[in-house]
Design a protein around this motif. Structure first.
Motif, PDB file in Angstrom:
ATOM      1  N   GLY A  19       0.814  -1.215   0.000  1.00  0.00           N
ATOM      2  CA  GLY A  19       0.000   0.000   0.000  1.00  0.00           C
ATOM      3  C   GLY A  19       0.846   1.264   0.000  1.00  0.00           C
ATOM      4  N   PHE A  20       0.181   2.374   0.134  1.00  0.00           N
ATOM      5  CA  PHE A  20       0.780   3.719   0.066  1.00  0.00           C
ATOM      6  C   PHE A  20       0.693   4.383   1.442  1.00  0.00           C
ATOM      7  CE2 PHE A  20      -0.188   8.231  -0.068  1.00  0.00           C
ATOM      8  CZ  PHE A  20       0.849   8.744  -0.807  1.00  0.00           C
ATOM      9  N   TYR A  27      -5.250  -1.630  -6.206  1.00  0.00           N
ATOM     10  CA  TYR A  27      -5.524  -0.886  -7.455  1.00  0.00           C
ATOM     11  C   TYR A  27      -4.625  -1.434  -8.577  1.00  0.00           C
ATOM     12  CZ  TYR A  27      -7.027   2.646  -3.941  1.00  0.00           C
ATOM     13  OH  TYR A  27      -7.591   3.293  -2.865  1.00  0.00           O
ATOM     14  N   ARG A  32      -5.541  14.544  -3.272  1.00  0.00           N
ATOM     15  CA  ARG A  32      -4.310  13.827  -3.649  1.00  0.00           C
ATOM     16  C   ARG A  32      -3.370  14.766  -4.412  1.00  0.00           C
ATOM     17  NH1 ARG A  32      -4.819   8.387  -2.793  1.00  0.00           N
ATOM     18  NH2 ARG A  32      -6.767   7.323  -3.304  1.00  0.00           N
ATOM     19  N   MET A  47      -0.659   9.566   8.197  1.00  0.00           N
ATOM     20  CA  MET A  47      -1.186   8.240   7.837  1.00  0.00           C
ATOM     21  C   MET A  47      -0.674   7.151   8.781  1.00  0.00           C
ATOM     22  SD  MET A  47      -1.243   8.507   3.665  1.00  0.00           S
ATOM     23  CE  MET A  47      -2.303   7.088   3.379  1.00  0.00           C
ATOM     24  N   LEU A  96      -4.100   5.048   8.924  1.00  0.00           N
ATOM     25  CA  LEU A  96      -4.128   3.746   8.255  1.00  0.00           C
ATOM     26  C   LEU A  96      -4.600   2.640   9.206  1.00  0.00           C
ATOM     27  CD1 LEU A  96      -0.755   3.744   6.230  1.00  0.00           C
ATOM     28  CD2 LEU A  96      -3.058   3.966   5.289  1.00  0.00           C
ATOM     29  N   MET A 114      -2.776   7.411  -8.430  1.00  0.00           N
ATOM     30  CA  MET A 114      -4.043   6.948  -7.833  1.00  0.00           C
ATOM     31  C   MET A 114      -5.183   7.890  -8.200  1.00  0.00           C
ATOM     32  SD  MET A 114      -3.130   5.328  -4.093  1.00  0.00           S
ATOM     33  CE  MET A 114      -2.097   6.621  -3.429  1.00  0.00           C
ATOM     34  N   HIS A 169      -7.353  -0.499   8.264  1.00  0.00           N
ATOM     35  CA  HIS A 169      -6.954  -0.521   6.852  1.00  0.00           C
ATOM     36  C   HIS A 169      -5.680  -1.344   6.639  1.00  0.00           C
ATOM     37  CE1 HIS A 169      -6.847   1.135   2.785  1.00  0.00           C
ATOM     38  NE2 HIS A 169      -5.635   1.613   2.970  1.00  0.00           N
TER      39      HIS A 169
HETATM   40  C1  MLT Z   1      -3.086   2.827   0.712  1.00  0.00           C
HETATM   41  O1  MLT Z   1      -3.159   2.301   1.829  1.00  0.00           O
HETATM   42  O2  MLT Z   1      -2.472   2.315  -0.222  1.00  0.00           O
HETATM   43  C2  MLT Z   1      -3.771   4.144   0.514  1.00  0.00           C
HETATM   44  O3  MLT Z   1      -4.589   4.441   1.603  1.00  0.00           O
HETATM   45  C3  MLT Z   1      -4.532   4.093  -0.745  1.00  0.00           C
HETATM   46  C4  MLT Z   1      -5.271   5.346  -1.056  1.00  0.00           C
HETATM   47  O4  MLT Z   1      -4.835   6.433  -0.673  1.00  0.00           O
HETATM   48  O5  MLT Z   1      -6.304   5.243  -1.739  1.00  0.00           O
END
Ligand code: MLT
Length: 278
Positions: free
Chosen positions: A30-31, A109, A143, A162, A166, A201, A254
């Motif tokens: 993830g990001f 994604y 974003r 985050m 997260l 994204m 998440h």
């Molecule tokens: C992630 O965990 O990869 C991000 O929250 C993805 C996002 O920002 O949509």
């Protein structure tokens, strides 16, 4: 690590030294993180299956997004498609042309783009704390604002928050070690990679229809406390899939792969076994 002339860095998390076989398992992070986020899941998986974690453009040990795009012959605009093409090329360079592919959030994604663009590669699909829909306008604008901000500041400070968002409420309250771990991973990222990923994204399309066409086994996993890609988003994906198992993990957010690695490993192992037999 494998060959150096491939588009992306790749962690070989588990080999098959004991001679057992089965489809390789590819874990997409993830990001704004990197392949290290899968280490605990890989450790909890039964031995015998090859497990690899490519690192997405500009994140972890992978080259900047612009360099990756040039390497795979993609356009300049940051794109999840470019990330997917680079993952496919990297996997093939490491001898993998069919695999079980699981992605968490941004990794999901990319997994969906792989199904669309490299369908022969994906024998089984794991979608962990992710969604198939595109961003609403406000999220997209946010974003792009963050991308500009990290580049202007030359720092990833704008996404450091985050480290808590997260996580689910349970981990936020009771697992300061995880907050610290996430903070370390986030602070290790490069502003250029964070900006490229945010722009990629922001540009991604709705890929729910891609799920409707996927014929292999799938697993959808979501933390009940996931505030970013909540259980409703998981149900939407599960409803679009043909051969799917949906699991909602109580008390996880998440980052279910970091919050509850043993359970995520069990679910991904079950997916891989289904794909082996398909
Ligand atoms: C992630 O965990 O990869 C991000 O929250 C993805 C996002 O920002 O949509």
């Amino acid at each position: 690590m494998g060959p150096t002339d491939v588009p992306l860095a790749l962690h070989e998390l588990r080999g098959t030294d004991d001679g057992a076989s089965g489809l390789p398992l590819v874990l997409l992070h993830g990001f704004p993180l990197d392949g290290r986020m899968w280490a605990d899941v890989a450790e909890a998986l039964p031995a015998g299956r090859r497990v690899v974690a490519p690192e997405l453009p500009g994140l972890g040990g992978s080259p900047d997004g612009e360099d990756v795009a040039r390497r795979v012959g993609a356009g300049e605009a940051p794109s999840i498609d470019t990330a997917a093409d680079a993952v496919a090329e990297t996997l093939r360079a490491h001898g993998i042309d069919r695999a079980v592919v699981a992605g968490l959030s941004m990794g999901g994604y990319v997994a969906l783009a792989l199904v669309e663009r490299h369908p022969g590669l994906v024998a089984g699909l794991g979608l962990v704390d992710t969604k198939s829909t595109a961003d609403p306008d406000e999220a997209r604008a946010n974003r792009l604002r963050i991308a500009d901000e990290v580049l202007a500041a030359g720092s990833v400070e704008a996404v450091r928050g985050m480290r808590t968002t997260l996580l689910g409420a349970t981990a936020r309250a009771g697992r300061p070690d995880l907050v610290e771990k996430l903070d370390g991973w986030i602070r290790d990222q490069r502003p250029a990679g964070v900006a490229w990923s945010q722009r990629a994204m922001a540009a991604r399309p709705d890929r729910t229809a891609v799920l409707e066409g996927f014929r292999g086994p799938a697993a959808v996993v979501v933390g009940a406390e996931d505030e970013l890609t909540p259980p409703a988003a998981a149900r939407l994906m599960a409803d679009a899939l043909d051969d799917v198992r949906l699991d909602v993990l109580d008390g996880a957010g998440h980052m279910s792969a970091t919050e509850r690695p043993a359970e995520v490993a069990t679910l991904l192992d079950a997916l891989a076994r289904r794909a082996d037999q398909a």
